[in-house]
Design a protein around this motif. Structure first.
Motif: not given
Length: 866
Positions: A624-625, A632-634, A662-667
């Motif tokens: 998963a990681l 994220s790289l894309r 990490s960047p992004g707003d992941t719930q």
């Protein structure tokens, strides 16, 4: 005879041709051709007429039998023409044969003796013995007599030296005599053969009638007896048929009715059928014997039609005395069994009531006590009391279910329901035990429609029994429930369920035994696993009631896998389940699912896709990681991540920290097998993680996915939430009349309702309840079924009767220890609106009161609008 008449013309043709050759050779003059040909033919014809029948009739059959050859048609005809039925036998036959011989010798002496010289008329005496013998002995006798007479004539002429002209005349006469004798003998033999065949047929029919076990008799068009068999004579008590023939049989055996009144022939059903030329079947009639005793019979009559006219009838009857006696004994046995079954059902219903009433007090008071301030020791003791009471209640329910199934009292409901909801609900009852043992509970449904039509309660009961059984024998690992559509027709759908575990397994020789009532794989006194052994037996019987079958696959040490198939009807398309048809979740684009169980991954992928959310799955934390970093790289970010908290390579909390950083707003939603300890719970709170307990339920999971956008939970069927809100609002602060005779139950139910904010007034019986209703205003009545003076059913009926024409309707909820389906039906037929079975719980009472008041409010609103 046919061959003889063919041979004679042919011999004549041969004689004329042979004589012609002699004339051509000038041996005889041509003027003597005709006379010579006739003499030749007559001599041959006499020889053929004498020798051929004798050889064919008498010699050839003997030769064929001697040679061991099969009988020919001629042999059989000869045998049939043997002794005719009119021949004398024994000593009279010998005397008659001697007379025949004397007649032949006498005729030879008269015709060819010294005194008959030149008297041609004496030749006709030969006819007398031939005709006599042919009449008495048939073809065989005629053939023998003709041969003997011809031999006698030849010998007489040989030794007497008679006139050759007389010999020619004798030959012609012998030909005529032979043909006459043979024709007469054939006619006589044919007559005898016909008579013999008729006699044999009559004998065969007689034997057939005698061998029939039923009584058979025949009547003519006047009802007079024409024949009867031995069974008929034995049954009516007559030694022979002579006393019955030509008598009106109705006056002999059918003359009186069962009540003793006369039964005239003109009113007889047999006569009416005979006159109409119709068949008749009387399943039960009465006959009378010669001794004056009557006996019951079953009777059949068939008309005899001859030349388009009714010539009579054949009547067959059989004595049904024993059959009626057997039917009566069966009827009495059936009534006795039904009475015993009713007594058993009444006993079970009474025992259910008597056991549930104190159980209601034990469990209810324990639950109330646990809501008060208690010391740790007191709470532990009361928890044990409540747990033991619940175990006893489970045993009671199992025994009652088994008894209802065995007595045929269990009826299946037919309602629309969701199979996925049913699986989720089945898991709820075993979640505490599974969490305590650390067992994963996993489920999925493949190809299952949102709704089907059948009995959801019994399906859930089967699932609970099988999952509970699997949990009992599993120490570690998981239990998986899978459902799939296995077959479909226009009128029904068939579903396959499997419940697999990682437990101890079951030996092959004990796999059939575990489905027997009160049986377990280990029945020894040192067994490690308790239980009554009723769960699987009940499950098997419930599956059969649902037109299904159940089986298992198991290997010791490798776990077990139970399978069952059941059939359900397609759901009513006009009815939709609010929790089974969700609209797409707004604001969700891509989800990451990480779990080390492939079944969970498959189920979550299917659910999210149904909600309009594409997903990427990972079998473990490290995978998963890696997937998260690649996306994220894309610059592709996940809007949600569902992570199993206990993955082996990288647990869910560690993975959540990396994703949160990490960047992004992941719930992030952590999927838990059991509630977290304080440390891990605080860590989840600090990271802003949501949690969802396994086994996952669709509704809570969907609520969690909504929280990020702040969107309220909505279903495609509008107005549901409002309806629920109205029900809850209308079920607060009610004034409730409780009709209950047991003091413990009065105190318990009153306290439960008062804790919900209601005001409770107690009535000790139905009479008191009616009196209070006439004097005070109430919003709802909680009614027990069994009370002194007047029970709950009668009280409800009187309430409904008093409401007729008033437009009023008092909501009534049954709170009773009567737990059978018949009891539920009786309650609703009496006019009750709800039904709660003791032992009660606050949730059960609260849910039913809210449901009933919600329906009442809705009905009142519709009345106002109208």
């Amino acid at each position: 005879m046919v061959l003889l008449f063919v041979a004679l013309p042919l011999s004549g043709l041969a004689a004329f041709l042979a004589t012609l050759t002699i004339v051509l050779d000038h041996v005889i003059p041509s003027s003597a051709y005709v006379k010579a040909s006739l003499d030749w033919w007559i001599g041959d014809a006499v020889a053929i007429a004498c020798l051929t029948p004798f050889c064919l009739v008498l010699v050839m059959p003997v030769m064929r039998r001697f040679a061991g050859l099969a009988q020919s048609a001629a042999d059989m005809e000869s045998a049939a023409a043997g002794k005719n039925i009119h021949e004398a036998q024994g000593f009279p036959r010998a005397i008659e044969s001697a007379c025949f011989g004397a007649a032949l010798v006498g005729s030879l002496w008269l015709a060819l003796g010294p005194r008959s010289a030149g008297n041609q008329n004496m030749f006709y005496v030969f006819f007398l013995p031939i005709v006599w013998i042919a009449v008495r002995r048939g073809l065989r006798g005629a053939a023998t007599a003709i041969l003997m007479l011809n031999i006698g004539i030849v010998l007489s002429l040989q030794f007497s030296g008679g006139d050759p002209s007389r010999f020619a005349l004798l030959q012609l006469l012998m030909l005529i005599i032979s043909l006459t004798g043979l024709i007469l003998g054939t006619l006589i033999s044919e007559r005898d053969r016909t008579e013999k065949q008729l006699s044999q047929e009559e004998e065969r029919m007689r034997l057939l009638l005698e061998s029939v076990g039923e009584a058979v008799y025949g009547i003519d068009s006047n009802g007079d007896c024409t024949f009867c068999n031995a069974a008929f004579l034995r049954r009516i008590g007559y030694p022979t048929s002579q006393a019955l023939l030509s008598r009106n049989i109705h006056e002999v055996i059918h003359h009186t009715r069962a009540d003793g009144s006369p039964y005239p022939w003109t009113e007889c059903a047999l006569r009416n059928a005979l006159m109409a030329g119709e068949k008749l079947h009387l399943p039960r009639d009465l006959m009378w014997s010669s001794s004056g005793d009557s006996f019951p019979v079953e009777l059949w009559s068939s008309p005899l039609i001859q030349n388009d006219r009714v010539a009579g009838a054949v009547v067959i009857f059989t004595d049904i005395t024993e059959r009626l006696r057997t039917e009566e004994s069966l009827r009495l046995a059936k009534e006795s069994a039904e009475a015993a079954n009713r007594a058993k059902s009444d006993f079970l219903a009474n025992m259910s009531h008597e056991l549930r009433t104190p159980m209601n007090g034990i469990l209810g008071m324990a639950a109330l006590a646990l809501d008060t301030d208690l010391s740790a020791e007191q709470r532990e003791y009361l928890g044990m009391v409540k747990s033991s009471g619940e175990s006893l209640l489970t045993l009671l329910n199992d025994i009652l279910d088994l008894s209802k199934i065995e007595s045929g009292k269990l009826e299946l409901e037919v309602v629309d329901f969701s199979i996925e909801d049913c699986i989720e609900q089945a898991f709820q009852s075993v979640i505490p035990q599974a969490q305590e043992k650390g067992i994963d509970l996993i489920w999925d449904a493949v190809g299952v429609p949102p709704l089907v039509r059948g009995d959801q309660v019994r399906l859930r009961q089967v699932l609970i029994n099988l999952v509970g059984n699997a949990l009992k024998f599993t120490k570690q690992g998981g239990i998986t429930v899978l459902a799939e559509l296995s077959g479909k027709t226009e009128s029904s759908m068939r579903f396959h369920f499997s419940i697999s575990d990682t437990g101890i397994g079951i030996p092959v020789e004990k796999q059939r035994k575990i489905f027997e009532a009160f049986a377990q794989a280990d029945m020894s006194t040192t067994r490690r696993y308790g239980g009554t052994g009723l769960g699987l037996s009940i499950s098997e019987r419930l599956v059969k009631l649902m037109n299904g079958r159940i089986w298992l696959e198991s290997e010791v040490g490798q776990g077990s896998k139970f399978h069952f198939e059941v059939s359900f009807l397609p759901a009513d398309s006009r009815v939709m389940c609010p929790t089974s048809d969700y609209s797409a979740i707004p604001g969700q684009h891509l989800a990451l699912i990480a779990d080390d169980n492939p079944v969970n991954l498959k189920m979550l992928t299917r659910l999210l896709l149904e909600w309009g959310i594409p997903s990427v799955t990972a079998l473990g934390g490290l995978q998963a990681l890696e997937i998260f970093r690649e996306h994220s790289l894309r610059n592709v970010f996940f809007s949600a991540a569902l992570l199993d908290v206990d993955m082996r390579d990288l647990d869910g909390l560690q993975l959540a920290k990396l994703i949160a950083a990490s960047p992004g707003d992941t719930q992030i939603i952590e999927m838990l097998h059991s509630p977290l300890d304080n440390e891990r719970a605080n860590e989840c709170k600090r990271l802003g993680l949501f949690t969802a307990l396994k086994p996952l339920r669709r509704l809570p999971l969907r609520e969690v996915l909504h929280r990020q956008t702040g969107a309220p939970l909505t279903a495609s069927t509008g107005g549901t939430s409002a309806t629920i809100t109205e029900e809850i609002a209308s079920a607060v602060g009610l004034r409730i009349l409780l009709a209950e005779d047991n003091m413990v139950n009065q105190r318990l139910i009153s306290r439960i309702l008062e804790k919900m904010g209601h005001t409770v007034v107690v009535a000790n019986d139905g009479v008191a309840a009616l009196s209070m209703l006439s004097q005070q205003e109430f919003d709802l009545v909680a009614m027990d079924m069994q009370m002194p003076l007047m029970d709950g059913l009668e009280a409800t009926q009187k309430i409904r009767l008093s409401e007729l024409g008033t437009g009023r309707h008092m909501p009534i909820v049954a709170i009773t220890a009567n737990a059978f389906d018949d009891d539920r039906r009786k309650c609703f037929e009496a006019g009750m609106d709800g039904y709660v079975v003791k032992p009660v719980s606050a949730k059960a009472i609260g849910d039913e009161v809210s449901r009933v008041m919600g329906l009442f409010s809705q009905a009142q609103t519709e009345i106002v609008q109208k």
